[in-house]
Structures are given as C-alpha cells and as structure tokens.
Design an enzyme around this catalytic site. Structure first.
Site, PDB file in Angstrom:
ATOM      1  N   TYR A 129      13.926  30.879   4.755  1.00 47.00           N
ATOM      2  CA  TYR A 129      12.780  31.650   5.252  1.00 47.00           C
ATOM      3  C   TYR A 129      12.849  31.881   6.760  1.00 47.00           C
ATOM      4  CZ  TYR A 129      10.532  30.751   0.752  1.00 47.00           C
ATOM      5  OH  TYR A 129      10.235  30.683  -0.578  1.00 47.00           O
ATOM      6  N   LYS A 145       0.850  -1.200   0.000  1.00 49.96           N
ATOM      7  CA  LYS A 145       0.000   0.000   0.000  1.00 49.96           C
ATOM      8  C   LYS A 145       0.884   1.247   0.000  1.00 49.96           C
ATOM      9  CE  LYS A 145      -0.251   0.059   5.019  1.00 49.96           C
ATOM     10  NZ  LYS A 145      -1.016   0.405   6.196  1.00 49.96           N
TER      11      LYS A 145
HETATM   12  C1  LIG Z   1      -3.971  -4.233   7.818  1.00 52.73           C
HETATM   13  C2  LIG Z   1      -2.498  -4.120   7.778  1.00 52.73           C
HETATM   14  N1  LIG Z   1      -1.748  -5.228   7.776  1.00 52.73           N
HETATM   15  C3  LIG Z   1      -0.397  -5.179   7.740  1.00 52.73           C
HETATM   16  C4  LIG Z   1       0.260  -3.974   7.689  1.00 52.73           C
HETATM   17  C5  LIG Z   1       1.773  -3.972   7.636  1.00 52.73           C
HETATM   18  O1  LIG Z   1       2.346  -3.422   8.781  1.00 52.73           O
HETATM   19  P1  LIG Z   1       3.946  -3.373   8.937  1.00 52.73           P
HETATM   20  O2  LIG Z   1       4.416  -2.372   7.955  1.00 52.73           O
HETATM   21  O3  LIG Z   1       4.167  -2.963  10.342  1.00 52.73           O
HETATM   22  O4  LIG Z   1       4.437  -4.739   8.617  1.00 52.73           O
HETATM   23  C6  LIG Z   1      -0.467  -2.782   7.701  1.00 52.73           C
HETATM   24  C7  LIG Z   1       0.204  -1.483   7.720  1.00 52.73           C
HETATM   25  O5  LIG Z   1      -0.056  -0.621   8.489  1.00 52.73           O
HETATM   26  C8  LIG Z   1      -1.888  -2.869   7.734  1.00 52.73           C
HETATM   27  O6  LIG Z   1      -2.639  -1.744   7.709  1.00 52.73           O
END
Ligand SMILES: Cc1ncc(COP(=O)(O)O)c(C=O)c1O
Length: 389
Positions: A279, A39
């Site tokens: 700035y 993601k």
């Molecule tokens: C539903 C879910 N699963 C797994 C993960 C992976 O987490 P991590 O990056 O700590 O492995 C995330 C990330 O936030 C998540 O939202």
C-alpha cells in the site's frame, strides 16, 4: 486433532523448557516466593499452558490483571493461588470469590464491593474473600495514596476482625526499576516499608508484602520482601534492557527467550526494476528482483510502524520488509536469492541462529519488547515445545 506446525501459515513456538529454566533462574536470585504474572494471555504466550509450567517449575502463585483472565485460568482447571488486580467496583465478583481468586483492593469503593459478595460460611477461617491491599508508593497509577491508606487499612482491618475478609497481602508497584540507578526505586521501597508499618499498626498481619517486578527482582534485592511478581523475565526477555539496541543479545545471560515466531513464504515472484510494493507504493524495487510474500500482518501483531524497517530471516539470511506492513501480510525483497514458496521464515526468536530478536523488533517498531510479544494476535496459534512429556 491439532494441525502439525508444518501445515500452519504461521505460529508462535513457545519453549516450555526455557520457561521452566527462567522460573528456576529467577528463584536463584531471591529468597522470596514467586508470583508468575500471566496477565494478557501470559504476555502473548498463552496463559493456560504457561501457568501449568511455571507452577510445576516452582512459582508459588499466579497474577493476572482482569477478572476474565482469572476466570479463564479457573475454567481450565488451574486452582493455584491467583491474584487479580484490575477490576472496577461495578463488576460481578461472585465467580472470583467462590473460586478463591484473591482480589487487589485500593479504595474504599473496591473494599465495599468485595463485602457485597460474602461467602455463605465466610466465618470459617480461610473461606472469607481474600484480598491484597495496594498502596501507591510513587508510581501514580493504581494503589491508595499515603493520604488514603490509613483509612483503607482501618476499614479492611475492621472487616477482617468481623470475619468478612482475609487480608493476604500488601503490595505496591515500581515505576523505574529497569533504569539504572534510578532513585525512585529506593524512595518507593522506603515508602512501601512505611505504608506496610502503618497497615500493621492498623491491625493487619498479612502473609505477603510484595513490591518487586522483574527488574526489581533481578537488580534490587531490597525490593523483594516476601514475594516477587515476575512477568517479562519468565518469558526470557531481559527486563533491564526493555529498549535494547538492534542485534543486541539478551544482556542477562541467565534468561532464555521463550517465544519464536515462525511463518512460511506464501508466494514469490520476479518483478522488474521500479516495481512498487504494498500500500502506498512506498518501496520501489531498485533492480529486477524476487519479491517474497509473508502471510503475517498487523492483525497478527506485526507492528505497522515496523514498515520498511523490520527484518525477518529466511533460509539463514535476514531480509528487510519492503514497504508497508498490511493487515494480513508483508513483502520482502530477496534479490536473486533462491527463496521459494513454502520456505521457513523466522520473524523473531532467541537470536542464537542470527534471527532477529524480540528486542530487535521493539527497536524496529519504536516500542518495548513487552509490547511485541503481548500484541501477538489470536490468529497466530501457540505451539508448545518441551515441557513435561
Ligand atoms: C502489578 C504488576 N506486578 C508485576 C508485573 C510484572 O512486571 P514485569 O513484567 O516487569 O515483571 C506487572 C506488569 O506490568 C504488574 O502490573
């Protein structure tokens, strides 16, 4: 033809060999299958390139938050098992369902929306929309509460019996697995067992029960079940040290940081003592000195909160940001060192050559390393090194 990295203002070098190594490293820590979480553009590393590499290295499937992220992967020709967990019941699920994206459902409203997108021949086994049911075992975010869980499971089981959906998974998400000895991990694991048993009692027999994120995977074997969902560990950032102290190397020696952020000095100039910089003129040169301008700013993901604190490496030496980070640029004071226009700048990297790490930047900015890589902006090209030739 793409620019060669030498011609770029700045770029994020993404080491696909390190990524593949991290996938294999994580797989040595568990008997469960691995979902690679890609993601947010693979935490800023570039979802498509990352997805191909993690799948080749042994990840069983991919996970994304939004439908757009799922579509991007499908349009790039990635047809692997793909789970999407953050969509509203107003969204159009047609493309996702037709391309086999597995949808996470945590309310009756979400289930009803999936049922509005039947596949024409959905009674053919394997063609019905594929879903995962998500339980809230204590995080207090997504997922159905224990009070709503039974009804959701019963409704999903009925739809599955009618051939309208296939329930592929049951899942939940951990709140504090990165904190040492946090009792919530055991409590959530126990709650998850109970909620999975309730789902089975309602008639569901999903292939995957999944709870663990990266810290759960590396530190809490009891959270593994059938599938672990890892993001940050695959990018080589230590999930057990999200707010590592400056200068600290990765605590987990098995993981190799994947991203190095590079740029070049765009201008140098000699200025007298007392010259204001950037700035607000919050920095004044203590003596006659050379200022070097770096063409990266908060539009690129350099946190403005790292103003006067962040450090970068030029020609093997570290320099602190002088004054404020602006939208497109910041300045360093290099004293009398022979820094010149065009010299290479390393903003962060693995730390093997004395450069700041992503964890250092998290400390400069008062945040966690997840945010440093994820916020890297679209103006910064991702340049892949290693990987299959
Ligand atoms: C539903 C879910 N699963 C797994 C993960 C992976 O987490 P991590 O990056 O700590 O492995 C995330 C990330 O936030 C998540 O939202």
């Amino acid at each position: 033809m793409a620019n060669s990295p030498e011609t770029l203002r700045a770029y994020a070098e993404v080491d696909l060999d390190a990524l593949a190594h991290n996938v294999r490293e994580v797989l040595t820590r568990t008997d469960a299958d691995l979902m690679a979480v890609v993601k947010a553009d693979a935490y800023g590393h570039g979802a498509v390139g990352i997805a191909r590499t993690v799948l080749a290295a042994g990840a069983r499937m991919l996970g994304v938050a939004t439908l757009d992220e799922a579509v991007t992967l499908r349009l790039a020709g990635i047809d692997a098992q793909l789970v999407c967990w953050l969509w509203t019941p107003q969204e159009d699920l047609r493309y996702a369902v037709d391309t086999g994206v597995e949808l996470v459902v945590y309310s009756l409203a979400h289930l009803a929306r999936v049922l509005e997108f039947p596949v024409p021949d959905s009674r053919v086994p394997g063609r019905a929309p594929r879903i995962h049911l998500k339980a809230d075992t204590g995080l207090g975010r997504g997922g159905a509460t224990p009070a709503d869980w039974q009804e959701l499971c019963r409704a999903a089981a009925a739809a599955e019996r009618d051939g309208l959906i296939t329930v592929v998974g049951l899942m939940s998400h951990l709140a504090s697995a990165d904190e040492e000895d946090d009792p919530s991990v055991g409590e959530q694991t126990e709650n998850f067992r109970e909620m999975a048993a309730a789902a089975e009692a309602a008639g569901l027999t999903p292939e995957y029960r999944h709870l663990a994120n990266s810290p759960g995977t590396l530190d809490h074997p009891a959270t593994h079940f059938d599938l672990v969902r890892c993001g940050i560990a695959l990018y080589g950032l230590d999930p057990l040290r999200a707010d590592a102290t400056p200068g600290g190397r990765q605590v987990d020696p098995g993981l190799r940081p994947v991203m190095t952020l590079r740029s070049r000095v765009v201008l140098t100039k000699r200025v007298p003592a007392g010259h204001g910089v950037s700035y607000g003129l919050t920095y004044r040169t203590p003596a006659e000195t050379t200022l070097a301008l770096i063409p990266l700013g908060y539009a690129d993901g350099i946190p403005r909160s790292a103003s006067s604190r962040g450090e970068v490496q030029v020609n093997g030496r570290r320099y602190r940001i002088a004054g404020r980070v602006a939208m497109d640029q910041f300045v360093i004071d290099v004293g009398d060192d022979p820094v010149e226009i065009g010299d290479q700048v390393v903003v962060f990297g693995p730390g093997d050559h004395g450069e700041p790490t992503v964890a250092d930047w998290a400390t400069y900015a008062g945040t966690i390393h997840y945010e440093i890589v994820t916020r890297l902006g679209p103006r910064v090209p991702r340049v892949y090194i290693g990987g299959p030739s």
